[in-house]
Design an enzyme around this catalytic site. Structure first.
Site: not given
Ligand SMILES: Cc1cc2nc3c(=O)[nH]c(=O)nc-3n(C[C@H](O)[C@H](O)[C@H](O)COP(=O)(O)OP(=O)(O)OC[C@H]3O[C@@H](n4cnc5c(N)ncnc54)[C@H](O)[C@@H]3O)c2cc1C
Lengths: 746, 339
Positions: A245, A471, A633, A636-638, A706, A709
């Site tokens: 984070f 991360i 995307i 899609p799942k993550t 991205g 955020e």
């Protein structure tokens, strides 16, 4: 180019490792002869150590050394400014403070390490650390931003903290005006995994590091500078990280100190900080006070907008972030001014935290948009649409892509926006008030420089390599899909190796930039492999001799002629025929001139329904819909998981998270996970995520922007707006706890 | 954490005799509070007497009500069919406390004996009279750090509005104890001088000049069990806990209500509040007022007003002067709803 199709929602490729304990985090590594260290923190917020008694600690069982400012081994590179300063050196610090860990008796912030205690076990180091006793010449610690707002300094940078388009005070003459102040408290990243480092000098000039860092290359660079070593002699490994984070975006002074002490004692040395040290030694989202002035005409068109923010930083280092940036380009408004200042306090330095700057700024701007919509008696979406802009008014150039209107629409449909009543406080369910709120989020879509390597073996298995750390967002999964799309190798035959400086260089994982940056490098490396395969196939004597490269497609480990599927060759066969055991291609990738021709942003829209108990002031988020407009995307799942995680963080930001300081002592009072309230399951409803999933034609070959955020940015505003809709009361200071709301409700 | 001795006992007798030999001995039950305090060096025991093997975990029906052993786990009590049937308020209060993991470890005795969560008590660098009492002769393990009350004039959102003193404004943090106080429980203890029974209302105490003392247990005494008398409240019980997040947070204010209703009339009622005082706070005046009255919002408001007699805020916790009566009203509404 890949075909413009949606990607498969595959499972996280490292999911199994993570849930079976197979994934090794830095603290999991055990080395022979390893020692452990514990940091002793200052108990005053400002002052000077007058005495430091380490005798008892030194004599405690298993203790190998106690290091303080009196005997700390030197850090050769620290004559120069320490690497990792957030935004370059300060222009002219008013107070000339420098923080060099354990180099002086001066205390600049509460919790500042005053000793490193090294022992043969963690428990013994912890016990010995409790025996170190210090006395101080105490000074009053200046920790309360509100008391020092007038001491704000302009940060370094082109605009000196000021931006102006049109007239600065145009809002004053608008027929409908709003002035409002918004505050966000200190928030602490608090990932589950504690911060730390394991340092091992494998030779007098060779260093192996296992760290909790979001960028192995950055840590390598910082350590090379600190110890005046050739970066090649420093090997950094961080394959997995238990949440970052933002706290791992720099090398922290205590990490460097551990490396120095490891050299001194001649043993591998591990540091894992305590939970309470997570509040003082690895950064936080800065306390920030903001003022918005907004003026609109009676048709709901913005006339003028001014956004001022003042944030805390440390006395010894200037930290800045893009708090007011969104205001410059989000809406079509001819007169916009922003002002950003920082105040140097007796506090440890902040660091970027998810949605850095923008999450803080979006709370103010998007709350203000809601307040203005209410004044205009307009639906908040309608008000935003009346001020919608198809081009970036800050830079006067087109967006690379923007589908925000569609995002508003789809989110509104999903939450049931039509059930919202514009009249606040007009909906009830039993004793609870119901309200709806929405807010926009935005974050720059970066494309940084990155490298990657693709190795296709004769058994047609593919290995992808890049130094990037995962991360947690699913980087390995996204890179797998990108490689699969280019090379057609089955997903289960692709392996991604990452998180190690022995691999091709990659940027630090942050800024939601990794799929764009490293993904592009992977795309390019795989494209180079494909090019070689194609050339081998169509060359004279090749299995598809005489064909043109653009006639061919690649899928399921087979190269074939698109229009004549029976004309084909398996990749493994092609390689064997050419006596190749491996095709090995590396690529360095970065953006080009399009970077300056277009403004590139990811957008999000958050919708929430809240329930508010008017007697107790308790707020519950009962529904949440988050829409991402972030290009194609890739995974899609993550990606959906990212959004869900962002919403959970957003609920914390909106309703529960606040690190409180008793300013009389300059000390935190809730520096543990029991008292610092991150949202728990019971606070988080089922979250609906919607992906616009339209490729950005400009940014990179995948068309992906991205989304880490934007998952968080704006969410807190949506909650505050929903609370207003439910109650008619506006809370402008986060978090919206029952006491704050109750004061207004009664 | 300091070095300490560790002894495991298997009978209450052995426990009592073990604790009475030497200072600085503590019973160790689930350890969810004591071990934390040891890690923070708020408490520095010389000896731990592990009582987890004591046969005191039974939950049983007696001629006069329920008896719950001191070593029964919080989760076991909450899940007990007997408890759910006869004293559902206790189940609700227990389930509102801590987290599932903690409740699986925490015991009834330990829950009663848990210390305040006041931040100043926990941080040995900050002043606290409870942790570092001025008087000599207190527990050796309780003289860590500066004296004074950090919470007065400090961060005291969570603190007391009733019965506090100039020495201490901490609150007792337990949810379970609010239910037990409301239900007129009694506490059976065994000590060096024999056995005795303490009414729940007398078990915890107000801080006065000796905030280091949370309760009236005498040195060496072991909590054996808790008795809850038979009641007619099972159909109209409610535990309202107002907190900063939906789970895993201590109460800003909590209210335990148990009512015996006959149609719309309140025949009998018990009311207790948590998060407002150094002990579970029984609302005797409000109870008296409501007895025989009909369950109307007007009556609830009147009762809530009576309950607030003597309340005093300390700054950050002033909101409790509103939250407490509102919570009483809200809890009464829910409890008196007829199905
Ligand atoms: C993060 C966190 C959140 C929490 N949230 C809540 C909450 O929301 N609500 C709530 O009510 N509680 C909460 N708790 C507190 C929890 O309920 C207590 O820690 C628990 O009940 C203590 O029981 P234990 O058996 O673990 O006691 P221990 O820690 O073993 O002992 C506590 C004290 O009791 C003494 N003791 C234990 N048994 C006996 C006995 N039979 N006779 C005499 N003395 C005895 C011990 O000597 C010690 O001094 C929370 C705790 C934590 C850590």
């Amino acid at each position: 180019m890949t075909k413009d199709t949606k990607n498969p929602p595959i499972d996280r490729v490292d999911g199994r490792l993570k849930v079976t304990g197979g994934a090794n985090y830095f603290a999991d590594f055990e080395l022979p002869n390893m020692a452990y260290c514990v940091l002793v923190g200052s108990e005053v917020g400002r002052g000077t150590i007058t005495s430091l008694d380490t005798k008892k600690a030194q004599g405690a069982p298993g203790v190998l050394g106690v290091f303080t400012h009196q005997n700390m081994p030197p850090i050769p590179g620290w004559d120069a400014p320490v690497g990792g300063e957030a935004d370059g050196p300060a222009p002219k610090p008013k107070r000339e403070e420098t923080y060099r860990i354990l180099s002086s008796p001066k205390i600049l912030f509460d919790g500042q390490p005053i000793a490193i205690v090294v022992a043969d076990s963690f428990e013994r180091a912890t016990y010995a650390a409790s025996l170190v006793k210090a006395t101080y010449n105490k000074q009053a610690a200046r920790t309360e931003l509100e008391k020092h707002l007038s001491e704000g300094v302009a940060p370094k940078g082109a605009d000196g903290g000021n931006y102006l388009r049109g007239k600065a005070d145009a809002y004053q003459s608008a027929p409908v005006r709003l002035e409002a102040n918004y505050t966000i408290p200190i928030e602490v990243h608090n990932p589950m995994e504690l911060h730390g480092i394991l340092a091992h000098w494998t030779a007098s000039d060779k260093l192996m590091i296992y760290a909790k860092t979001q960028g192995v290359n950055a840590t390598q660079q910082a350590m090379a500078q600190a110890f005046k070593l050739d970066p090649k002699n420093i090997h950094v490994h961080t394959e997995f990280m238990g949440g970052g984070f933002g706290m791992g975006l720099r090398t922290w002074p205590q990490e460097t100190a551990v490396v120095a002490v490891a050299r001194k004692i001649g043993r591998p040395l591990k540091l894992v900080v305590t939970r309470s040290q997570m509040f003082t030694l690895v950064g936080h989202r800065p306390y920030t006070v903001q003022t918005i002035n907004m003026g609109a005409d009676t048709n709901g068109k913005l006339v003028g907008l001014a956004h001022a923010a003042t944030a805390e930083t440390a006395s010894y280092e200037d930290f800045t972030e893009a708090t007011v940036n969104m205001t410059k380009f989000m809406y079509d408004c001819p007169n916009v001014s922003t002002r950003y200042r920082i105040v140097r306090l007796d506090r440890s330095v902040p660091i970027w935290m998810r949605g850095p700057g923008e999450a803080t700024g979006a709370f103010a701007l998007e709350s203000a948009m809601d307040e203005m919509a209410h004044k205009l008696n307009l639906d908040p979406i309608e008000f935003r649409l009346r001020n919608y802009t198809e081009t970036d008014p800050e830079h006067n150039r087109p967006y690379s892509s923007k589908n925000l209107k569609e995002a508003y629409q789809r989110g509104a449909d999903a939450i049931g926006w039509s059930n919202r009543k514009n009249e606040p406080g007009s909906q009830r369910e039993g004793d609870w008030l119901i309200g709806y709120g929405m807010s926009t989020g935005v974050f720059s879509a970066f494309r940084w420089e990155a490298s990657a390597r693709a190795l296709l073996k004769a058994d047609s298995s593919l290995t992808i390599q890049s130094a990037v750390t995962d991360i947690g967002p699913g980087t390995g999964t996204a890179l797998t899909i990108i490689a699969h799309n280019v090379l057609g190798v089955p997903l289960n035959q692709i392996k991604v190796e990452y998180g190690d400086t022995s691999l091709p260089k990659a940027p630090t994982q942050g800024g939601s930039a990794i799929v764009s940056a490293v993904g592009s490098a992977v795309f390019d490396a795989c494209t180079a492999v494909k090019k070689q395969l194609t050339e081998l196939a169509i060359k004279e004597g090749g299995s598809l001799a005489g064909r043109q490269a653009d006639e061919l497609i690649i899928a399921d480990g087979v190269l074939s002629v698109e229009k004549e599927p029976r004309k084909k060759v398996a990749l493994s066969e092609l390689m064997r025929a050419n006596n190749l055991t491996v095709i090995d291609k590396s690529a360095d990738s970065k953006g080009g001139s399009e970077q300056s021709k277009y403004s590139m942003y990811s957008f999000s829209v958050h919708f929430v329904q809240v329930r508010v108990n008017p007697l107790t002031g308790v707020v519950r988020v009962s529904k949440a819909v988050s829409v991402a407009d972030s290009g194609r995307i890739v995974s899609p799942k993550t990606a959906a998981s990212q959004m869900i995680g962002g919403v959970a963080g957003g609920i914390g930001m909106a309703l529960t998270e606040e690190a409180s300081i008793d300013h009389r002592f300059g000390r935190f009072v809730n520096n543990n996970l029991g008292d610092y309230h991150v949202a728990v399951h019971a606070d988080v409803p089922a979250i609906e995520t919607i992906m616009i999933d339209k490729p950005d034609p400009i940014i990179n070959p995948m068309g992906a922007k991205g989304m880490g955020e934007i998952a968080l940015i704006g969410f807190a505003g949506a909650v505050a707006n929903a609370v207003f809709n439910a109650t008619g009361q506006r809370v402008r200071d986060l978090p919206i706890t029952p006491d704050k709301l109750l004061r207004k409700l009664t | 954490m300091n070095q300490f001795q560790y002894t495991r006992v298997t009978t209450p007798k052995a426990a009592v005799s073990a604790i009475s030999t030497g200072n600085g001995s503590y019973f160790l039950a689930g350890g969810t509070n004591l071990i934390d305090l040891m890690k923070r060096e708020v408490v520095v025991p010389e000896r731990l007497i592990d009582i987890n093997k004591l046969p005191l975990a039974t939950i049983e029906k007696t001629a006069t009500g329920l008896r719950i052993g001191a070593m029964a786990k919080n989760s076991a009590v909450a899940e007990s069919e007997l408890v759910k049937k006869y004293v559902p308020l206790l189940t609700m209060a227990l389930n509102a406390g801590a987290s599932a993991q903690l409740r699986n470890m925490a015991t009834v005795g330990g829950n009663m004996m848990q210390r305040t969560r006041c931040a100043y008590f926990y941080d040995t660098a900050m002043p606290c009279n409870k942790r570092s009492p001025v008087q000599a002769g207190a527990d050796k393990g309780q003289t860590n750090g500066p004296v004074g009350c950090g919470a007065i004039g400090g961060i005291n959102r969570m603190h007391a509005i009733f019965g506090a003193s100039t020495k201490c404004i901490a609150v007792h943090p337990s949810d379970m104890c609010i239910a037990l106080a409301a239900l007129d429980a009694t506490v059976n203890v065994s000590g060096p001088k024999g056995d005795r029974t303490i009414p729940f209302g007398d078990f915890h105490r107000l801080p006065g000049d000796t905030p280091q003392k949370d309760n009236t247990l005498l040195p060496g005494e072991l909590i054996m069990s808790v008795d809850i008398p038979t009641n007619k409240f099972a159909d109209h019980s409610h535990y309202l806990k107002v907190r900063d997040r939906a789970s895993y947070a201590f109460a800003l204010v909590s209210v335990g209500v148990a009512v015996d209703m006959k149609r719309d009339t309140i025949q009998d009622i018990r009311l207790a509040m948590g998060g407002v005082a150094h002990k579970p706070w029984r609302l005797i005046e409000a109870e008296q007022f409501l007895r025989g009255k009909s369950a109307t919002e007007a009556n609830f408001k009147q009762a809530a007003m009576l309950a607030m007699n003597g309340a005093k805020g300390y700054g950050e916790n002033d909101f409790k002067l509103t939250l407490a009566p509102n919570s009483i009203i809200d809890a009464l509404k829910t409890a008196t709803k007829t199905a």
